[in-house]
Write a protein that holds these residues in place. Structure first.
Motif, PDB file in Angstrom:
ATOM      1  N   THR A  97       0.831  -1.203   0.000  1.00 50.10           N
ATOM      2  CA  THR A  97       0.000   0.000   0.000  1.00 50.10           C
ATOM      3  C   THR A  97       0.870   1.259   0.000  1.00 50.10           C
ATOM      4  N   PHE A 115      -6.223   3.791   1.178  1.00 52.41           N
ATOM      5  CA  PHE A 115      -7.422   3.337   1.873  1.00 52.41           C
ATOM      6  C   PHE A 115      -8.368   2.600   0.924  1.00 52.41           C
ATOM      7  N   LYS A 116      -8.306   2.928  -0.348  1.00 51.67           N
ATOM      8  CA  LYS A 116      -9.120   2.248  -1.353  1.00 51.67           C
ATOM      9  C   LYS A 116      -8.200   1.478  -2.295  1.00 51.67           C
ATOM     10  N   ASN A 118      -6.597  -0.669  -5.214  1.00 47.00           N
ATOM     11  CA  ASN A 118      -6.899  -0.712  -6.641  1.00 47.00           C
ATOM     12  C   ASN A 118      -6.907  -2.164  -7.103  1.00 47.00           C
ATOM     13  N   PRO A 137     -11.825  -4.250   1.378  1.00 47.00           N
ATOM     14  CA  PRO A 137     -13.154  -4.261   0.736  1.00 47.00           C
ATOM     15  C   PRO A 137     -13.639  -5.658   0.347  1.00 47.00           C
TER      16      PRO A 137
END
Length: 337
Positions: A97, A115-116, A118, A137
């Motif tokens: 990350t 945080f999101k 890919n 996620p």
């Protein structure tokens, strides 16, 4: 973003990514840095051997099967990156990350987002396994599972859980010897601090501040956090425990703080403009014992990381807290730093 949402994000940051709480301003008391944990030797040639396919249940209760020994690993959190490198599997990491800054070798690796994450970047790294933390996620997990890419969630709730995660990564990567050696060392260091702290007199009330960006209240580390466990290990009481109401990161009013009368305050929120001087200037705080007696301590970025990331450097965090809370046993007094 609402106040409660922001505070929830900050709490999550401290427990998992721990990338924002950094001290940028000069302060009168900063912990001395320990030497970094050296990465373990390469996992090749270890005596223990994992049998594949490997089936396990991760920290989210998910059944996961890893078909073959992973040669390409994506690490989706700073804590998992630190574990992978510490057991000698760093040369297999093909994606990390934006927040994976330790060890130094991780900083130059391909990034999968922050945080999101890919999804395309993860798939493009062609991993044999993805190591992540709770909050990764669900839709990305589902997509990866369709592509037969296993995702293992590591979410330790205490120090024993951190050790179990080190062993688990050793199992996943066929690095048993390195993992077992590391676990033994970490356990011995933690136990040594606890044993030494038993000789200390009294139990100081310590408040570990996480956020004070909203006038009239603060967010603090409460019961059930790694910081709380560290305070207990060094023979201190968590000052906010009586008003935490079962929350790990409770919001505590200034009025409540005055009633709790912490004897020491450790600031983990300097990047948000907090400092010893700013704390002392808060209405009414001048009578708080920690302020009155000059026992407000600041942390550096590294110190915030090691007290919050659930990886192998968590024991560095314990030793740092011991130095602050028990300087007569573990280090020099605040005023000499």
């Amino acid at each position: 973003m609402t106040r409660e949402n922001r505070r929830g994000a900050l709490a999550s940051l401290v427990r998992t990514l721990a990338v924002a709480l950094v001290l940028l301003l000069p302060a009168p008391a900063v912990l001395a840095d320990r030497a970094p944990i050296a990465p373990a030797p390469s996992a090749a040639g270890v005596l223990g051997a994992t049998t594949y396919p490997l089936s396990l249940v991760d920290d989210d209760g998910r059944a996961v099967t890893i078909a073959k020994e992973p040669r390409r690993i994506v690490s989706a959190a700073p804590s998992t990156t630190e574990i992978v490198f510490a057991v000698g599997l760093g040369d297999r990491v093909v994606g990390v990350t934006d927040f994976c800054d330790y060890p130094e070798a991780a900083q130059s690796l391909p990034k999968i987002g922050g945080f999101k994450p890919n999804l395309e970047a993860i798939i493009g790294a062609q991993p044999d396994v993805v190591l992540a933390v709770r909050g990764f996620p669900a839709e990305i997990i589902a997509n990866l599972e369709v592509m037969k890419i296993p995702v293992v969630i590591l979410n330790p709730v205490d120090f024993t859980g951190v050790l179990a995660n080190v062993e688990r990564v050793g199992d996943i990567g066929n690095a048993h010897d390195a993992a077992n050696t590391l676990v033994t060392s970490l356990r011995q260091r933690w136990d040594a601090v606890e044993a030494k702290a038993k000789g200390a007199a009294g139990r100081p009330r310590v408040l570990f501040e996480i956020d004070a960006s909203y006038p009239g209240s603060i967010m603090a580390a409460g019961p059930g956090t790694f910081i709380d466990a560290m305070l207990k290990a060094v023979g201190a009481d968590n000052a906010v425990a009586p008003v935490a109401g079962g929350m790990q990161y409770p919001s505590v009013s200034d009025e409540a703080v005055l009633g709790l009368a912490p004897e020491m305050v450790i600031l983990g929120d300097a990047p948000y403009g907090q400092s010893v001087e700013a704390l002392a200037a808060r209405p009414g705080w001048d009578v708080v014992p920690a302020v009155r007696d000059g026992r407000v301590v600041t942390l550096s970025q590294r110190e915030v990381d090691v007290t919050s990331r659930p990886g192998p450097r968590i024991v560095d965090g314990l030793e740092a807290v011991a130095q602050v809370v028990r300087p007569e046993l573990f280090g020099p007094s605040d005023t000499s730093r």
